[in-house]
Design a protein around this motif. Sequence first.
Motif, PDB file in Angstrom:
ATOM      1  N   ALA A   1       0.824  -1.211   0.000  1.00 25.68           N
ATOM      2  CA  ALA A   1       0.000   0.000   0.000  1.00 25.68           C
ATOM      3  C   ALA A   1       0.857   1.259   0.000  1.00 25.68           C
ATOM      4  O   ALA A   1       0.500   2.265  -0.619  1.00 25.68           O
ATOM      5  CB  ALA A   1      -0.935  -0.001   1.207  1.00 25.68           C
ATOM      6  N   GLU A   2       1.998   1.194   0.699  1.00 20.83           N
ATOM      7  CA  GLU A   2       2.851   2.381   0.783  1.00 20.83           C
ATOM      8  C   GLU A   2       3.783   2.513  -0.412  1.00 20.83           C
ATOM      9  O   GLU A   2       4.596   3.432  -0.490  1.00 20.83           O
ATOM     10  CB  GLU A   2       3.663   2.360   2.078  1.00 20.83           C
ATOM     11  CG  GLU A   2       4.698   1.246   2.158  1.00 20.83           C
ATOM     12  CD  GLU A   2       4.144  -0.060   2.698  1.00 20.83           C
ATOM     13  OE1 GLU A   2       4.949  -0.935   3.065  1.00 20.83           O
ATOM     14  OE2 GLU A   2       2.899  -0.201   2.717  1.00 20.83           O
ATOM     15  N   GLY A   3       3.689   1.582  -1.363  1.00 19.83           N
ATOM     16  CA  GLY A   3       4.533   1.631  -2.551  1.00 19.83           C
ATOM     17  C   GLY A   3       5.574   0.525  -2.555  1.00 19.83           C
ATOM     18  O   GLY A   3       5.951  -0.004  -1.507  1.00 19.83           O
ATOM     19  N   GLY A   4       6.023   0.170  -3.728  1.00 21.85           N
ATOM     20  CA  GLY A   4       7.013  -0.887  -3.858  1.00 21.85           C
ATOM     21  C   GLY A   4       6.363  -2.257  -3.875  1.00 21.85           C
ATOM     22  O   GLY A   4       5.154  -2.413  -3.676  1.00 21.85           O
ATOM     23  N   ALA A   5       7.157  -3.260  -4.124  1.00 17.41           N
ATOM     24  CA  ALA A   5       6.663  -4.639  -4.214  1.00 17.41           C
ATOM     25  C   ALA A   5       7.647  -5.592  -3.558  1.00 17.41           C
ATOM     26  O   ALA A   5       8.839  -5.295  -3.439  1.00 17.41           O
ATOM     27  CB  ALA A   5       6.429  -5.035  -5.670  1.00 17.41           C
ATOM     28  N   ALA A   6       7.126  -6.730  -3.107  1.00 14.73           N
ATOM     29  CA  ALA A   6       7.952  -7.768  -2.503  1.00 14.73           C
ATOM     30  C   ALA A   6       7.567  -9.106  -3.118  1.00 14.73           C
ATOM     31  O   ALA A   6       6.411  -9.315  -3.505  1.00 14.73           O
ATOM     32  CB  ALA A   6       7.738  -7.810  -0.993  1.00 14.73           C
ATOM     33  N   LYS A   7       8.521 -10.015  -3.218  1.00 12.72           N
ATOM     34  CA  LYS A   7       8.273 -11.333  -3.781  1.00 12.72           C
ATOM     35  C   LYS A   7       7.591 -12.230  -2.747  1.00 12.72           C
ATOM     36  O   LYS A   7       7.987 -12.270  -1.588  1.00 12.72           O
ATOM     37  CB  LYS A   7       9.576 -11.984  -4.237  1.00 12.72           C
ATOM     38  CG  LYS A   7      10.291 -11.238  -5.366  1.00 12.72           C
ATOM     39  CD  LYS A   7       9.454 -11.235  -6.650  1.00 12.72           C
ATOM     40  CE  LYS A   7      10.201 -10.540  -7.786  1.00 12.72           C
ATOM     41  NZ  LYS A   7       9.386 -10.510  -9.031  1.00 12.72           N
ATOM     42  N   VAL A   8       6.534 -12.930  -3.180  1.00 11.95           N
ATOM     43  CA  VAL A   8       5.812 -13.865  -2.309  1.00 11.95           C
ATOM     44  C   VAL A   8       5.542 -15.152  -3.061  1.00 11.95           C
ATOM     45  O   VAL A   8       5.632 -15.198  -4.293  1.00 11.95           O
ATOM     46  CB  VAL A   8       4.460 -13.266  -1.830  1.00 11.95           C
ATOM     47  CG1 VAL A   8       4.673 -12.001  -1.032  1.00 11.95           C
ATOM     48  CG2 VAL A   8       3.532 -13.006  -3.011  1.00 11.95           C
ATOM     49  N   ALA A   9       5.209 -16.210  -2.315  1.00 11.11           N
ATOM     50  CA  ALA A   9       4.783 -17.470  -2.923  1.00 11.11           C
ATOM     51  C   ALA A   9       3.291 -17.362  -3.214  1.00 11.11           C
ATOM     52  O   ALA A   9       2.472 -17.383  -2.292  1.00 11.11           O
ATOM     53  CB  ALA A   9       5.070 -18.637  -1.987  1.00 11.11           C
ATOM     54  N   MET A  10       2.935 -17.224  -4.480  1.00 16.13           N
ATOM     55  CA  MET A  10       1.552 -17.007  -4.882  1.00 16.13           C
ATOM     56  C   MET A  10       0.912 -18.307  -5.350  1.00 16.13           C
ATOM     57  O   MET A  10       1.414 -18.966  -6.258  1.00 16.13           O
ATOM     58  CB  MET A  10       1.476 -15.961  -5.988  1.00 16.13           C
ATOM     59  CG  MET A  10       0.063 -15.498  -6.313  1.00 16.13           C
ATOM     60  SD  MET A  10      -0.640 -14.433  -5.015  1.00 16.13           S
ATOM     61  CE  MET A  10       0.283 -12.902  -5.296  1.00 16.13           C
ATOM     62  N   MET A  11      -0.199 -18.680  -4.703  1.00 14.50           N
ATOM     63  CA  MET A  11      -0.958 -19.863  -5.092  1.00 14.50           C
ATOM     64  C   MET A  11      -1.960 -19.478  -6.171  1.00 14.50           C
ATOM     65  O   MET A  11      -2.505 -18.374  -6.139  1.00 14.50           O
ATOM     66  CB  MET A  11      -1.681 -20.456  -3.883  1.00 14.50           C
ATOM     67  CG  MET A  11      -0.782 -20.750  -2.696  1.00 14.50           C
ATOM     68  SD  MET A  11      -1.656 -21.521  -1.306  1.00 14.50           S
ATOM     69  CE  MET A  11      -2.806 -20.221  -0.835  1.00 14.50           C
ATOM     70  N   HIS A  12      -2.222 -20.404  -7.111  1.00 15.54           N
ATOM     71  CA  HIS A  12      -3.141 -20.123  -8.211  1.00 15.54           C
ATOM     72  C   HIS A  12      -4.170 -21.229  -8.337  1.00 15.54           C
ATOM     73  O   HIS A  12      -3.839 -22.414  -8.240  1.00 15.54           O
ATOM     74  CB  HIS A  12      -2.367 -19.980  -9.529  1.00 15.54           C
ATOM     75  CG  HIS A  12      -1.436 -18.816  -9.562  1.00 15.54           C
ATOM     76  ND1 HIS A  12      -1.808 -17.568  -9.980  1.00 15.54           N
ATOM     77  CD2 HIS A  12      -0.129 -18.727  -9.197  1.00 15.54           C
ATOM     78  CE1 HIS A  12      -0.774 -16.735  -9.895  1.00 15.54           C
ATOM     79  NE2 HIS A  12       0.260 -17.418  -9.418  1.00 15.54           N
ATOM     80  N   SER A  13      -5.431 -20.830  -8.579  1.00 16.79           N
ATOM     81  CA  SER A  13      -6.503 -21.792  -8.790  1.00 16.79           C
ATOM     82  C   SER A  13      -6.834 -21.904 -10.266  1.00 16.79           C
ATOM     83  O   SER A  13      -6.488 -21.031 -11.066  1.00 16.79           O
ATOM     84  CB  SER A  13      -7.767 -21.351  -8.045  1.00 16.79           C
ATOM     85  OG  SER A  13      -8.405 -20.311  -8.776  1.00 16.79           O
ATOM     86  N   GLY A  14      -7.529 -22.963 -10.613  1.00 19.39           N
ATOM     87  CA  GLY A  14      -8.095 -23.059 -11.946  1.00 19.39           C
ATOM     88  C   GLY A  14      -9.419 -22.321 -11.987  1.00 19.39           C
ATOM     89  O   GLY A  14      -9.937 -21.889 -10.958  1.00 19.39           O
ATOM     90  N   SER A  15      -9.971 -22.159 -13.166  1.00 19.16           N
ATOM     91  CA  SER A  15     -11.244 -21.466 -13.318  1.00 19.16           C
ATOM     92  C   SER A  15     -12.385 -22.351 -12.838  1.00 19.16           C
ATOM     93  O   SER A  15     -12.434 -23.544 -13.144  1.00 19.16           O
ATOM     94  CB  SER A  15     -11.467 -21.080 -14.774  1.00 19.16           C
ATOM     95  OG  SER A  15     -12.681 -20.370 -14.924  1.00 19.16           O
ATOM     96  N   ALA A  16     -13.306 -21.757 -12.050  1.00 19.88           N
ATOM     97  CA  ALA A  16     -14.447 -22.498 -11.525  1.00 19.88           C
ATOM     98  C   ALA A  16     -15.507 -21.499 -11.073  1.00 19.88           C
ATOM     99  O   ALA A  16     -15.198 -20.336 -10.805  1.00 19.88           O
ATOM    100  CB  ALA A  16     -14.020 -23.393 -10.355  1.00 19.88           C
ATOM    101  N   PRO A  17     -16.772 -21.942 -10.985  1.00 22.67           N
ATOM    102  CA  PRO A  17     -17.800 -21.055 -10.438  1.00 22.67           C
ATOM    103  C   PRO A  17     -17.553 -20.827  -8.947  1.00 22.67           C
ATOM    104  O   PRO A  17     -17.213 -21.768  -8.232  1.00 22.67           O
ATOM    105  CB  PRO A  17     -19.104 -21.824 -10.657  1.00 22.67           C
ATOM    106  CG  PRO A  17     -18.765 -23.005 -11.475  1.00 22.67           C
ATOM    107  CD  PRO A  17     -17.309 -23.240 -11.355  1.00 22.67           C
ATOM    108  N   ARG A  18     -17.714 -19.608  -8.537  1.00 22.67           N
ATOM    109  CA  ARG A  18     -17.522 -19.288  -7.123  1.00 22.67           C
ATOM    110  C   ARG A  18     -18.353 -18.069  -6.782  1.00 22.67           C
ATOM    111  O   ARG A  18     -18.741 -17.294  -7.663  1.00 22.67           O
ATOM    112  CB  ARG A  18     -16.040 -19.061  -6.807  1.00 22.67           C
ATOM    113  CG  ARG A  18     -15.402 -17.975  -7.617  1.00 22.67           C
ATOM    114  CD  ARG A  18     -13.884 -17.993  -7.458  1.00 22.67           C
ATOM    115  NE  ARG A  18     -13.257 -18.924  -8.387  1.00 22.67           N
ATOM    116  CZ  ARG A  18     -12.629 -20.035  -8.022  1.00 22.67           C
ATOM    117  NH1 ARG A  18     -12.549 -20.366  -6.748  1.00 22.67           N
ATOM    118  NH2 ARG A  18     -12.061 -20.806  -8.904  1.00 22.67           N
TER     119      ARG A  18
END
Length: 405
Positions: A222-239
């Motif tokens: 929020a204050e600016g800049g970015a940091a590397k994280v372990a990002m989980m990803h889902s497949g497409s589905a109704p939600r």
Amino acid sequence: MILGLLAALPWQAQAASKSKSADAKPVDAKAEKAKSPPNAISQASARFGFDLLVTLGKTAASEPNLVVSPASLAAAFSLLDLGASPKLHAALLKTLRLEGKAGDFTKLRQVLSPLIAGGKPDSPLTGIGAVYFDREADPKPAAVTKLKQAGAMVEVTDLASSATRDAINALVKERTRGLIPSLIDNPLHKGGLVLLNALHFKDEWRMAFDPAQTGEADFHRAEGGAAKVAMMHSGSAPRLARQDGRFVGVSLPYRTKGYALILITTTDKPAGLADFSEVSSWLTGDGFTEIAGTVALPRLAIKAGGDLRASLDSLGLDPAAGAPDALRQFSAKPQKIDEIIQKVVIAVDEKGTEAAAATAITSRSLADKPELSFVADKPFLFALRDEASGQTLIAGYVGDASKAQ
């Protein structure tokens, strides 16, 4: 700041989403949508959780991740109400954002029964409520009866004994499955009481994330800049999801029906915690409809803890909590609420979520003169005075005593 929002409804639970695995069941979004809209207690819990996060954020501006357990506090307050004065009763309702809505603590205790009486053995959510009275507090029999009827464990013991404090911490460790090994660090007061709540949640996603799809990605602060994280990803589905203006929310269910993780973020620039005020009501899942799509969520592990008394006072608890007759239904001796300690842990990964919270409300008797306990193990101010002349000969501040030896 979205990380702090994840715990705003821990008693409804939390969730995430998937790429389809062999045994995963698809989300029945229509069935989920058919559930009744959030009631007054649910809406108040969401508002209380968000307001508490905002208040904490003002005093912990350097801490980017905040987490609290409104449910654990509500469970503790619902037991505290059984011994409260009329003024404290009103203050508790105001603090929990139930004023003028669902101001019946009897109903709240019924809703929170799993967090007080233990819950069902096969439930992913369990809890315990307990009250420890010091013998010198001379607890009123009627209050003890009411507490037991509400499902709480009640003990009358030597509260100032280190053995009692060890027993309380051992109970917290047991009921949180080791996630919170200790809750109370400071000595307890003779003549007072400790009111305790502990909860534990563990469940798997209804549609698990595929670990093979987890990868390094940028998390934009929020204050600016970015940091590397372990990002989980889902497949497409109704939600179940909702999008309005710059905000987007999604409800991600667990295998056990009735539990879901509500996530809210922005579609444009990162938002600070206060910016989420206009959509904090989304934390109940209200207004979510079926939408097909994907979810990307950082793997999370957050721990937090401390005395919430000052923050809760600002939300409406003070001045009733400090009145000598605040707990007059518990003890004939005047009691002052001393600390409201809470520790919270939450971990979110590809498989599911495990979370725990523990809350302790401590009091001290006002019937006895308080004993001084001055320990200069933190920065302090000092003055060398000539009391005859009233002059300060030397004044100083010690911020690091290790450099003054």
